[in-house]
Design a protein around this motif. Structure first.
Motif, PDB file in Angstrom:
ATOM      1  N   VAL A 214      65.677  27.645  30.937  1.00 17.51           N
ATOM      2  CA  VAL A 214      64.203  28.440  30.629  1.00 17.51           C
ATOM      3  C   VAL A 214      64.280  27.828  29.312  1.00 17.51           C
ATOM      4  N   THR A 215      63.416  27.782  28.502  1.00 18.37           N
ATOM      5  CA  THR A 215      62.448  28.007  27.279  1.00 18.37           C
ATOM      6  C   THR A 215      61.854  29.388  26.746  1.00 18.37           C
ATOM      7  N   GLY A 216      62.069  29.618  25.796  1.00 20.09           N
ATOM      8  CA  GLY A 216      61.099  30.211  24.908  1.00 20.09           C
ATOM      9  C   GLY A 216      59.611  30.827  26.012  1.00 20.09           C
ATOM     10  N   ASN A 217      58.822  29.164  26.170  1.00 21.69           N
ATOM     11  CA  ASN A 217      57.532  29.580  26.103  1.00 21.69           C
ATOM     12  C   ASN A 217      57.776  29.153  27.398  1.00 21.69           C
ATOM     13  N   ASP A 218      58.768  29.152  28.667  1.00 22.98           N
ATOM     14  CA  ASP A 218      58.165  29.852  29.061  1.00 22.98           C
ATOM     15  C   ASP A 218      58.883  31.258  30.356  1.00 22.98           C
ATOM     16  N   LEU A 219      58.822  32.198  28.696  1.00 19.25           N
ATOM     17  CA  LEU A 219      59.165  33.026  29.507  1.00 19.25           C
ATOM     18  C   LEU A 219      58.280  34.252  28.381  1.00 19.25           C
TER      19      LEU A 219
ATOM     20  N   LEU B 275      55.750  35.576  31.603  1.00 20.17           N
ATOM     21  CA  LEU B 275      56.465  37.335  31.974  1.00 20.17           C
ATOM     22  C   LEU B 275      56.076  37.941  31.089  1.00 20.17           C
TER      23      LEU B 275
END
Length: 92
Positions: free
Chosen positions: A79-84, A87
């Motif tokens: 995952v990337t920071g943008n994916d997180l 959340l």
């Protein structure tokens, strides 16, 4: 006979972004350094890659994931920071 190289060929040096490179292609030209051994070791459970932008963190992580994916016992979550960001609320 003199060989000519087209240095403007976009496929000559691979992808500029490590996360966008095909893992098998990246593996074919990746230059391993002693400092990378802990990332590529199956005995190390967790490593943190920290460096300035453009220093090759994504390429290292892609190479590590590709290398470890060859063994059935490994679980790889990418995952990337943008994916997180979606959340939670990270204000403040």
């Amino acid at each position: 006979m003199k060989a000519e190289v087209d240095f403007y060929d976009s496929e000559l040096f691979g992808n500029d972004a490590g996360e966008d490179e095909d893992p098998e292609v990246l593996d074919s030209y990746f230059i391993n350094k002693v400092e990378f051994n802990k990332f590529l070791s199956e005995k190390v459970g967790l490593c943190v890659a920290r460096a300035k932008k453009g220093m090759g963190k994504s390429a290292l992580l892609n190479r590590m994931a590709y290398s470890l994916s060859k063994h059935d016992s490994n679980i790889i979550i990418k995952v990337t920071g943008n994916d997180l960001l979606g959340l939670g609320d990270f204000q403040g």
